[in-house]
Design a protein around this motif. Structure first.
Motif, short mmCIF file in Angstrom:
data_model
loop_
_atom_site.label_atom_id
_atom_site.label_comp_id
_atom_site.label_asym_id
_atom_site.label_seq_id
_atom_site.Cartn_x
_atom_site.Cartn_y
_atom_site.Cartn_z
N UNK A 1 -31.31 -46.98 22.15
CA UNK A 1 -31.30 -47.98 23.21
C UNK A 1 -30.15 -47.74 24.19
N UNK A 2 -29.00 -47.36 23.66
CA UNK A 2 -27.86 -47.09 24.54
C UNK A 2 -28.14 -45.90 25.44
N UNK A 3 -28.80 -44.88 24.88
CA UNK A 3 -29.13 -43.69 25.69
C UNK A 3 -30.12 -44.05 26.79
N UNK A 4 -31.14 -44.82 26.42
CA UNK A 4 -32.14 -45.24 27.40
C UNK A 4 -31.51 -46.10 28.49
N UNK A 5 -30.61 -47.00 28.06
CA UNK A 5 -29.95 -47.88 29.04
C UNK A 5 -29.11 -47.06 30.01
N UNK A 6 -28.43 -46.01 29.52
CA UNK A 6 -27.62 -45.15 30.39
C UNK A 6 -28.51 -44.41 31.39
#
Length: 425
Positions: A405-410
């Motif tokens: 999720x953090x990667x997608x958000x970035x």
């Protein structure tokens, strides 16, 4: 007239002589080896003899008087209805025998310096009242032999009240049945206290059938109540449902109404507790052991289920309980070799069986009459450890999803920035 009186006196003297005899005077200034065998001249014939033999004298060794009255009858070739009574202080064992067709009286006495006179009375039976039968009696130091040997019991009956001062021996010197000393405050010497002693010198039983004054009762040997063959210091036998031992109005041990193989210990006071202790004073190092021979203990129940050592009918409270397990503690769940069921397998088992795997069902618990606390704790811990592993797995999966999720958000943020810059151009 004088001749008539003289003839009457002669007849009276002959009559007395035919009834009363003195067949033996005995004295021996030494110690017999075997005993005193009195060889009478009384024939051992069937259906004869009801003599009264009186032996009176002195036993110097013991410093006691001798007083014995002896009777017997011969019927169908045997001595019957025989007995002796003692009115002296020394009463040796007496035996009767048939030796060479004559009656023998044997005194089992090996005390030195015995001396006594033997008197006899015979009247009422013509076959017995024969003067020659009471002549030429002798006493010799010989072992008893012959046939039809019997031991004569002493039978002294005392009726009414009897005051005793000093010592009274019943049963003979060498087989003392009862020794009574110091009754009513009388003392044999100043060094002894006022006690009542019952003692049988040959370790036989002492029969007590009456109450005593408030003094000490010391019994050497075994006391049987309801039995003539006690096996312990105090032996109660032939008990009914309420027979036993009672200590005042506080406590008693009795046979149970459940059957002859049960007994009851109970506090019979209006209030109070029944304590079972294994200590004396401040000594608390001892153990209280209940039934260490493989039996069981029941509290509040009449019986214990098979294969169980303790049964409690009701609630229990304790500060701490330790259960020693027979099986392994479930640390094996954390082993790398342990195959942890998948949650899908767990769900499938629940749907099919209605309970967790390796956990007993409600029907099994009801059928078995309960659960084993230690084993159930082991199984519950196994499930807790499995749940811990599931939780760890889920946490790892959550961490992975969070990282994604953090990667997608970035990436989304970068895309938004790019779009905005294009628009502004």
């Amino acid at each position: 007239m004088k001749k008539i009186i003289l003839l009457f006196l002669v007849f009276a003297a002959l009559t007395v002589k035919s009834q009363n005899y003195t067949p033996l005077n005995y004295s021996f200034n030494g110690t017999p080896t075997h005993g005193i065998k009195i060889k009478t001249n009384l024939p051992y014939t069937n259906s004869s003899q009801m003599p009264t033999i009186i032996i009176e004298g002195y036993n110097y060794s013991k410093g006691k008087s001798i007083g014995i009255m002896l009777n017997w009858y011969i019927y169908q070739g045997n001595f019957v209805s025989y007995g002796a009574s003692s009115h002296g202080a020394y009463a040796p064992d007496i035996k009767l025998a048939n030796e060479n067709g004559k009656v023998v009286i044997f005194l089992d006495s090996r005390e030195y310096f015995n001396r006594f006179q033997v008197r006899a009375y015979a009247k009422g039976r013509t076959a017995d009242d024969i003067p020659t039968n009471y002549e030429n009696w002798i006493a010799v130091d010989e072992a008893l032999s012959g046939t039809y040997i019997v031991t004569v019991p002493y039978k002294n009956d005392i009726k009414g009240n009897m005051a005793i001062e000093g010592n009274v021996n019943i049963g003979g010197e060498t087989n003392t049945m009862l020794t009574v000393r110091h009754i009513n405050g009388k003392k044999a010497d100043a060094s002894e206290s006022d006690n009542l002693y019952l003692n049988y010198s040959n370790q036989k039983n002492v029969w007590v059938g009456s109450t005593a004054a408030p003094s000490n009762l010391l019994i050497h040997g075994k006391l049987g109540l309801g039995t003539s063959t006690p096996s312990m210091k105090l032996h109660l036998d032939n008990l009914n449902s309420n027979d036993g031992i009672q200590f005042g109005s506080l406590f008693k041990v009795r046979s149970s109404s459940f059957g002859s193989n049960h007994f009851v210990m109970e506090n019979i006071a209006a209030s109070g507790n029944l304590y079972l202790r294994s200590r004396t004073g401040s000594n608390t190092t001892g153990n209280l052991i209940l039934n260490d021979y493989g039996g069981s203990v029941s509290i509040g129940a009449n019986s214990t289920p098979t294969d169980y050592k303790l049964a409690v009918a009701g609630k229990t409270i304790t500060e701490e309980v330790k259960v020693q397990l027979k099986s392994n503690w479930p640390d094996y769940v954390f082993s790398k070799e342990y195959k942890l069921p998948s949650l899908q397998e767990v769900e499938q088992h629940i749907n099919e069986k209605g309970h967790l795997q390796n956990i007993p069902s409600a029907k099994e618990v009801q059928k078995d009459g309960g659960i084993e606390l230690g084993e159930m704790n082991r199984k519950l811990l196994e499930k807790i450890e499995e749940l811990t592993l599931y939780t760890i797995q889920q946490q790892k999966e959550l961490e992975k999803e969070k990282e994604k999720n953090n990667t997608l958000e970035h990436r989304l943020n970068e895309i938004e920035k790019l779009i905005k810059s294009k628009v502004l151009e």
